[in-house]
Design an enzyme around this catalytic site. Structure first.
Site, short mmCIF file in Angstrom:
data_model
loop_
_atom_site.label_atom_id
_atom_site.label_comp_id
_atom_site.label_asym_id
_atom_site.label_seq_id
_atom_site.Cartn_x
_atom_site.Cartn_y
_atom_site.Cartn_z
N SER A 1 -8.59 -13.74 6.57
CA SER A 1 -7.87 -13.10 7.69
C SER A 1 -8.75 -12.08 8.40
CB SER A 1 -6.59 -12.42 7.19
OG SER A 1 -6.88 -11.38 6.29
N HIS A 2 -9.92 -11.73 7.84
CA HIS A 2 -10.78 -10.73 8.49
C HIS A 2 -12.24 -11.17 8.57
CE1 HIS A 2 -7.09 -8.50 7.99
NE2 HIS A 2 -7.52 -7.74 8.98
N HIS B 1 -9.54 -1.28 16.54
CA HIS B 1 -9.77 -1.50 15.09
C HIS B 1 -9.23 -2.86 14.67
CE1 HIS B 1 -10.26 -0.64 10.92
NE2 HIS B 1 -10.57 0.63 11.14
N SER C 1 -10.81 -4.51 11.66
CA SER C 1 -11.54 -4.95 10.46
C SER C 1 -10.88 -4.53 9.16
CB SER C 1 -12.96 -4.39 10.51
OG SER C 1 -12.93 -3.02 10.78
N LEU D 1 -11.13 -2.68 5.49
CA LEU D 1 -11.72 -1.37 5.22
C LEU D 1 -12.71 -1.40 4.05
CD1 LEU D 1 -8.59 0.95 5.68
CD2 LEU D 1 -10.31 0.25 7.36
N THR E 1 0.68 -2.29 10.05
CA THR E 1 0.36 -2.95 8.78
C THR E 1 -0.54 -2.05 7.93
OG1 THR E 1 -1.35 -4.15 10.01
CG2 THR E 1 0.67 -5.34 9.56
N GLY F 1 -2.80 -10.76 9.90
CA GLY F 1 -3.74 -11.88 10.04
C GLY F 1 -3.34 -13.05 9.15
N ASP F 2 -2.85 -12.74 7.96
CA ASP F 2 -2.44 -13.80 7.04
C ASP F 2 -1.18 -14.52 7.52
OD1 ASP F 2 -3.83 -14.68 4.72
OD2 ASP F 2 -3.86 -12.60 4.06
N PRO G 1 -8.90 -5.23 -8.86
CA PRO G 1 -8.99 -5.64 -7.45
C PRO G 1 -10.45 -5.79 -7.05
CG PRO G 1 -8.18 -3.37 -7.68
CD PRO G 1 -8.23 -3.94 -9.05
N SER G 2 -10.71 -6.68 -6.14
CA SER G 2 -12.04 -7.01 -5.60
C SER G 2 -12.81 -8.02 -6.45
CB SER G 2 -12.92 -5.77 -5.37
OG SER G 2 -12.39 -5.03 -4.29
N ARG H 1 -12.00 -11.05 -7.13
CA ARG H 1 -11.98 -12.32 -6.37
C ARG H 1 -13.06 -12.27 -5.28
NH1 ARG H 1 -11.03 -13.80 -1.63
NH2 ARG H 1 -10.45 -11.68 -1.05
P1 NDP Z 1 -4.20 -8.68 -0.51
O1 NDP Z 1 -2.78 -8.45 -0.86
O2 NDP Z 1 -4.72 -10.05 -0.48
O3 NDP Z 1 -5.13 -7.84 -1.52
C1 NDP Z 1 -5.02 -6.47 -1.59
C2 NDP Z 1 -5.88 -5.89 -2.69
O4 NDP Z 1 -5.34 -6.26 -3.96
C3 NDP Z 1 -7.31 -6.42 -2.69
O5 NDP Z 1 -8.17 -5.37 -3.06
C4 NDP Z 1 -7.25 -7.53 -3.73
O6 NDP Z 1 -8.51 -7.82 -4.31
C5 NDP Z 1 -6.29 -6.97 -4.73
N1 NDP Z 1 -5.60 -7.96 -5.51
C6 NDP Z 1 -4.99 -9.09 -5.05
N2 NDP Z 1 -4.43 -9.75 -6.08
C7 NDP Z 1 -4.69 -9.03 -7.21
C8 NDP Z 1 -4.39 -9.20 -8.58
N3 NDP Z 1 -3.69 -10.25 -9.01
N4 NDP Z 1 -4.83 -8.28 -9.46
C9 NDP Z 1 -5.55 -7.21 -9.04
N5 NDP Z 1 -5.88 -6.99 -7.75
C10 NDP Z 1 -5.44 -7.90 -6.85
O7 NDP Z 1 -4.57 -7.98 0.89
P2 NDP Z 1 -3.68 -7.62 2.17
O8 NDP Z 1 -3.10 -8.85 2.74
O9 NDP Z 1 -2.75 -6.51 1.86
O10 NDP Z 1 -4.85 -7.06 3.14
C11 NDP Z 1 -5.97 -7.88 3.47
C12 NDP Z 1 -6.96 -7.14 4.32
O11 NDP Z 1 -6.41 -6.87 5.59
C13 NDP Z 1 -7.45 -5.79 3.79
O12 NDP Z 1 -8.85 -5.88 3.64
C14 NDP Z 1 -7.10 -4.80 4.88
O13 NDP Z 1 -8.07 -3.78 5.13
C15 NDP Z 1 -6.98 -5.70 6.10
N6 NDP Z 1 -6.09 -5.10 7.08
C16 NDP Z 1 -6.64 -4.43 8.14
C17 NDP Z 1 -5.83 -3.80 9.05
C18 NDP Z 1 -6.38 -3.00 10.17
O14 NDP Z 1 -5.61 -2.43 10.92
N7 NDP Z 1 -7.66 -2.87 10.35
C19 NDP Z 1 -4.36 -3.87 8.96
C20 NDP Z 1 -3.90 -4.57 7.78
C21 NDP Z 1 -4.74 -5.17 6.89
P3 NDP Z 1 -9.24 -9.25 -3.96
O15 NDP Z 1 -9.67 -9.13 -2.52
O16 NDP Z 1 -10.38 -9.34 -4.91
O17 NDP Z 1 -8.19 -10.31 -4.16
O1 PYC Z 2 -4.12 -8.20 9.64
O2 PYC Z 2 -2.55 -6.72 9.93
C1 PYC Z 2 -3.67 -7.16 10.15
C2 PYC Z 2 -4.56 -6.42 11.06
C3 PYC Z 2 -4.21 -5.55 12.03
C4 PYC Z 2 -5.37 -5.11 12.61
C5 PYC Z 2 -6.39 -5.73 12.00
N1 PYC Z 2 -5.88 -6.52 11.03
#
Ligand code: NDP
Ligand code: PYC
Length: 353
Positions: free
Chosen positions: A57-58, A130, A132, A134, A170, A202-203, A320-321, A323
């Site tokens: 998604s990113h 923004h 990306s 983080l 989000t 994004g997902d 976390p991380s 994967r």
């Molecule tokens: P996920 O729910 O996929 O994952 C969130 C965190 O939990 C990750 O660090 C992940 O590590 C970890 N995780 C997932 N499953 C497990 C598990 N079973 N046990 C332990 N840890 C776990 O991510 P989101 O969908 O919430 O977010 C995805 C990305 O979207 C993020 O990087 C975020 O910064 C980005 N985002 C950016 C936004 C913006 O405005 N710029 C807005 C919203 C989101 P791993 O990756 O290793 O699975």
């Molecule tokens: O996936 O929610 C999201 C998002 C918002 C801005 C960048 N990513």
């Protein structure tokens, strides 16, 4: 590339790319859209890192959205970040209505220097578009031996717990803790980075593209009814993770990375967008701690943190991380694969040189 990826690449469903190709493709699209090289390079690097770590998604999925953002009338293609050193602990950087990443890059040396000097350092990025994840910036800080936190609002796509309409973003929250191996060498840091919505927006778009249903509890439709339909969710509202707890955490992020640093909330960012469908425009807050100063050397902070991580992993839970780190190792060895339709969508965009 996994065996399954290889099969898909051979059948033509996906396209295999080296990491250098991902970077070059991203950079050339960003330059053709009108970014300066100073703006394009950090953006292309983070897109490449996202694709490398299989954060679909990113990664390259974001590139068409970056072009749409660059074409927004309020985006500044020639943005030059201005770094201001406000106090011993606080650095501000005005992104000048360009992307957040070049501003972060410009402020990073001063931000790190202050953490080293006084133990804590706060960075406020203002006026940035923004898009990306983080974790790339968190990893830059843990690589310097610093503990780090980052957060940012987005657009008001998310309903508060008990509500039916978008009011919150989000709003991702990321944290990093540097780790040392028994041999005294740095090892992969403990990092989490998650949206405070049940899943990143994004997902939801990726689910829509793949025709896959959402999980229950992720979203409501425009009438406020629970939905597992991605298109209905995009027209309605997303939900926070963890009910009222995620809702409060998301509100905290709005306040800390919004009004506290004199920048926009997700509601205001959405209004500022004016229907242009650009990436959100607002602020970002980062905090870095130097553990050698905060701990004062009175306790072996690595021994107790490693004991904690061991207590988690020894019972079969993963950190976390993990994967991402496994995906990174694969991508560094074999490159990445992306869906052919995404590759064709990107090739249809103008490219430089
Ligand atoms: P996920 O729910 O996929 O994952 C969130 C965190 O939990 C990750 O660090 C992940 O590590 C970890 N995780 C997932 N499953 C497990 C598990 N079973 N046990 C332990 N840890 C776990 O991510 P989101 O969908 O919430 O977010 C995805 C990305 O979207 C993020 O990087 C975020 O910064 C980005 N985002 C950016 C936004 C913006 O405005 N710029 C807005 C919203 C989101 P791993 O990756 O290793 O699975
Ligand atoms: O996936 O929610 C999201 C998002 C918002 C801005 C960048 N990513």
């Amino acid at each position: 590339m996994t065996g399954d990826d290889l099969d898909k690449a051979q059948s033509g469903e996906t396209v295999a790319l080296s990491l250098d190709e991902v970077f070059a493709l991203s950079r050339s699209v960003l330059l053709a859209a009108g970014l300066t090289a100073e703006q394009a390079n950090p953006v292309a690097r983070v897109i490449t890192e996202g694709q490398r770590d299989e954060c679909h998604s990113h990664g390259l999925f974001r590139l068409p959205g970056c072009v749409q953002t660059i074409n927004h009338p309020r985006f500044n293609r020639a943005a030059v970040p201005v770094v201001e050193s406000t106090t011993a602990a606080v650095t501000r950087v005005d992104a000048d209505f360009g992307f957040s990443l070049p501003a972060l890059e410009a402020a990073m040396p001063r931000f790190v220097e202050k953490a080293r000097a006084i133990g804590i350092s706060v960075l406020a990025i203002n006026n940035c578009f923004h898009f990306s994840a983080l974790w790339p910036e968190i990893e830059r800080l843990t690589a310097q031996g610093l503990v780090a936190i980052a957060m940012t609002p987005s657009h008001s796509w998310v309903a508060p717990a008990g509500g039916t309409k978008g009011a919150l973003g989000t709003n991702p929250l990321a944290f990093g803790w540097p780790r040392m191996g028994a041999d005294g060498q740095p090892r992969d840091p403990y990092v989490f980075d998650f949206a405070t919505s049940a899943i990143a927006r994004g997902d939801i778009s990726l689910h829509k593209m793949a025709g896959k249903p959402l999980k229950e509890g992720w979203a409501i439709d425009a009438e406020g009814n629970p939905t597992t339909d991605a298109a209905a969710a995009l027209d309605g509202a997303m939900l926070t993770f963890g009910g009222h707890k995620g809702s409060a955490l998301s509100t905290m992020i709005e306040l800390l990375a919004g009004p506290l640093i004199a920048d926009m909330t997700s509601l205001e960012s959405m209004e500022f967008d004016d229907g242009g469908k650009a990436a959100p425009c607002h602020g970002e807050l980062l905090i870095a701690f130097d553990p050698t100063i905060l701990g004062g050397g009175s306790r072996d902070n690595q021994a107790s943190s490693e004991r904690l991580f061991g207590a988690i992993t020894d019972q079969g839970a993963r950190l976390p991380s993990l994967r991402r780190y496994e995906a990174r190792a694969r991508s560094l060895a074999h490159g990445v694969t992306i869906p052919r339709h995404l590759y064709e969508q990107i090739l249809a965009l103008p490219r430089a040189g």
